[in-house]
Design a protein around this motif. Sequence first.
Motif, PDB file in Angstrom:
ATOM      1  N   ALA A  83       0.843  -1.200   0.000  1.00  0.00           N
ATOM      2  CA  ALA A  83       0.000   0.000   0.000  1.00  0.00           C
ATOM      3  C   ALA A  83       0.874   1.243   0.000  1.00  0.00           C
ATOM      4  N   GLU A  84       1.894   1.255   0.823  1.00  0.00           N
ATOM      5  CA  GLU A  84       2.796   2.403   0.892  1.00  0.00           C
ATOM      6  C   GLU A  84       3.603   2.546  -0.395  1.00  0.00           C
ATOM      7  N   ARG A  85       4.064   1.445  -0.949  1.00  0.00           N
ATOM      8  CA  ARG A  85       4.852   1.488  -2.185  1.00  0.00           C
ATOM      9  C   ARG A  85       4.044   2.063  -3.347  1.00  0.00           C
ATOM     10  N   PHE A  86       2.797   1.594  -3.498  1.00  0.00           N
ATOM     11  CA  PHE A  86       1.976   2.045  -4.624  1.00  0.00           C
ATOM     12  C   PHE A  86       1.408   3.453  -4.411  1.00  0.00           C
ATOM     13  N   ALA A  87       1.645   4.030  -3.235  1.00  0.00           N
ATOM     14  CA  ALA A  87       1.258   5.421  -2.986  1.00  0.00           C
ATOM     15  C   ALA A  87       2.413   6.385  -3.276  1.00  0.00           C
ATOM     16  N   ARG A  88       3.632   5.846  -3.433  1.00  0.00           N
ATOM     17  CA  ARG A  88       4.805   6.689  -3.686  1.00  0.00           C
ATOM     18  C   ARG A  88       4.864   7.136  -5.130  1.00  0.00           C
ATOM     19  N   LYS A  89       5.535   8.254  -5.339  1.00  0.00           N
ATOM     20  CA  LYS A  89       5.750   8.786  -6.687  1.00  0.00           C
ATOM     21  C   LYS A  89       7.204   8.590  -7.075  1.00  0.00           C
ATOM     22  N   GLY A  90       7.439   8.527  -8.380  1.00  0.00           N
ATOM     23  CA  GLY A  90       8.799   8.506  -8.886  1.00  0.00           C
ATOM     24  C   GLY A  90       9.537   7.193  -8.759  1.00  0.00           C
ATOM     25  N   ILE A  91       8.825   6.088  -8.557  1.00  0.00           N
ATOM     26  CA  ILE A  91       9.470   4.781  -8.476  1.00  0.00           C
ATOM     27  C   ILE A  91       8.738   3.818  -9.408  1.00  0.00           C
ATOM     28  N   ASP A  92       9.407   2.691  -9.702  1.00  0.00           N
ATOM     29  CA  ASP A  92       8.727   1.608 -10.409  1.00  0.00           C
ATOM     30  C   ASP A  92       7.953   0.834  -9.343  1.00  0.00           C
ATOM     31  N   ARG A  93       6.674   1.093  -9.254  1.00  0.00           N
ATOM     32  CA  ARG A  93       5.859   0.516  -8.185  1.00  0.00           C
ATOM     33  C   ARG A  93       5.788  -1.003  -8.265  1.00  0.00           C
ATOM     34  N   PHE A  94       5.957  -1.577  -9.445  1.00  0.00           N
ATOM     35  CA  PHE A  94       5.849  -3.018  -9.616  1.00  0.00           C
ATOM     36  C   PHE A  94       7.175  -3.756  -9.407  1.00  0.00           C
ATOM     37  N   ASP A  95       8.268  -3.037  -9.242  1.00  0.00           N
ATOM     38  CA  ASP A  95       9.575  -3.669  -9.087  1.00  0.00           C
ATOM     39  C   ASP A  95       9.573  -4.598  -7.878  1.00  0.00           C
ATOM     40  N   GLY A  96       9.786  -5.874  -8.118  1.00  0.00           N
ATOM     41  CA  GLY A  96       9.844  -6.866  -7.053  1.00  0.00           C
ATOM     42  C   GLY A  96       8.492  -7.302  -6.511  1.00  0.00           C
ATOM     43  N   VAL A  97       7.404  -6.834  -7.114  1.00  0.00           N
ATOM     44  CA  VAL A  97       6.060  -7.170  -6.643  1.00  0.00           C
ATOM     45  C   VAL A  97       5.544  -8.397  -7.396  1.00  0.00           C
ATOM     46  N   ALA A  98       5.065  -9.384  -6.653  1.00  0.00           N
ATOM     47  CA  ALA A  98       4.516 -10.596  -7.268  1.00  0.00           C
ATOM     48  C   ALA A  98       3.096 -10.315  -7.771  1.00  0.00           C
ATOM     49  N   TRP A  99       2.881 -10.579  -9.041  1.00  0.00           N
ATOM     50  CA  TRP A  99       1.564 -10.377  -9.644  1.00  0.00           C
ATOM     51  C   TRP A  99       1.422 -11.326 -10.831  1.00  0.00           C
ATOM     52  N   ARG A 100       0.201 -11.442 -11.306  1.00  0.00           N
ATOM     53  CA  ARG A 100      -0.075 -12.254 -12.487  1.00  0.00           C
ATOM     54  C   ARG A 100      -1.148 -11.539 -13.299  1.00  0.00           C
ATOM     55  N   PRO A 101      -1.173 -11.755 -14.602  1.00  0.00           N
ATOM     56  CA  PRO A 101      -2.222 -11.111 -15.401  1.00  0.00           C
ATOM     57  C   PRO A 101      -3.578 -11.767 -15.135  1.00  0.00           C
ATOM     58  N   GLY A 102      -4.592 -10.941 -14.957  1.00  0.00           N
ATOM     59  CA  GLY A 102      -5.947 -11.450 -14.811  1.00  0.00           C
ATOM     60  C   GLY A 102      -6.519 -11.812 -16.167  1.00  0.00           C
ATOM     61  N   LEU A 103      -7.752 -12.258 -16.188  1.00  0.00           N
ATOM     62  CA  LEU A 103      -8.405 -12.616 -17.448  1.00  0.00           C
ATOM     63  C   LEU A 103      -8.468 -11.427 -18.397  1.00  0.00           C
ATOM     64  N   SER A 104      -8.554 -10.219 -17.832  1.00  0.00           N
ATOM     65  CA  SER A 104      -8.611  -8.997 -18.635  1.00  0.00           C
ATOM     66  C   SER A 104      -7.224  -8.515 -19.037  1.00  0.00           C
ATOM     67  N   GLY A 105      -6.193  -9.103 -18.460  1.00  0.00           N
ATOM     68  CA  GLY A 105      -4.823  -8.653 -18.689  1.00  0.00           C
ATOM     69  C   GLY A 105      -4.326  -7.718 -17.603  1.00  0.00           C
ATOM     70  N   ALA A 106      -5.230  -7.130 -16.827  1.00  0.00           N
ATOM     71  CA  ALA A 106      -4.823  -6.227 -15.744  1.00  0.00           C
ATOM     72  C   ALA A 106      -4.086  -7.016 -14.674  1.00  0.00           C
ATOM     73  N   PRO A 107      -3.047  -6.424 -14.077  1.00  0.00           N
ATOM     74  CA  PRO A 107      -2.286  -7.123 -13.048  1.00  0.00           C
ATOM     75  C   PRO A 107      -3.111  -7.414 -11.792  1.00  0.00           C
ATOM     76  N   LEU A 108      -3.008  -8.655 -11.319  1.00  0.00           N
ATOM     77  CA  LEU A 108      -3.611  -9.070 -10.055  1.00  0.00           C
ATOM     78  C   LEU A 108      -2.471  -9.270  -9.059  1.00  0.00           C
TER      79      LEU A 108
END
Length: 161
Positions: A83-108
């Motif tokens: 939550a804190e990471r994705f609220a920050r500006k100026g960083i790659d918010r997804f760096d090191g974050v585990a996710w997978r594409p949903g059926l729509s392609g949006a990251p889950l």
Amino acid sequence: MPAFTPDDFRATLGQFATGVTIVTAIDAHGHKIGLTANSFNSVSLSPPLVLWSLSKQSSSMPGLLAAPAYAINVLAGDQRLLAERFARKGIDRFDGVAWRPGLSGAPLIDGAVASFECHPRSTHDEGDHLIFVGEVTHCQRRVGAVPLLFHGGRFFTDLPL
């Protein structure tokens, strides 16, 4: 004119406990977008509609307006750092974050309590925010998972009764 300041209004709104979400999408150029939001709410069961809002000043606004789909990831109690990471500006918010594409392609986001994959249905321009209404095309949940909560400017995992 209101008899209170913007700071008073913000502090008073903070007395309403909310869940914490990360809204994610893939923009028209294939780049991942993600941001922390606690303005999530249900709208309708039939059709299945949800809403969330975003400041018009957000750098993510153009990408989200053009995205063909987005996901709302409801965070678990152990995901405060996300939550804190994705609220920050100026960083790659997804760096090191585990996710997978949903059926729509949006990251889950892995480990989320729930996710709602949405097709954009409408937007509403109100005050300094844009309200997004999405039609849910897919949803999933982790039964028994403890949600992350936000109240009074602080994170909580459980409010005992």
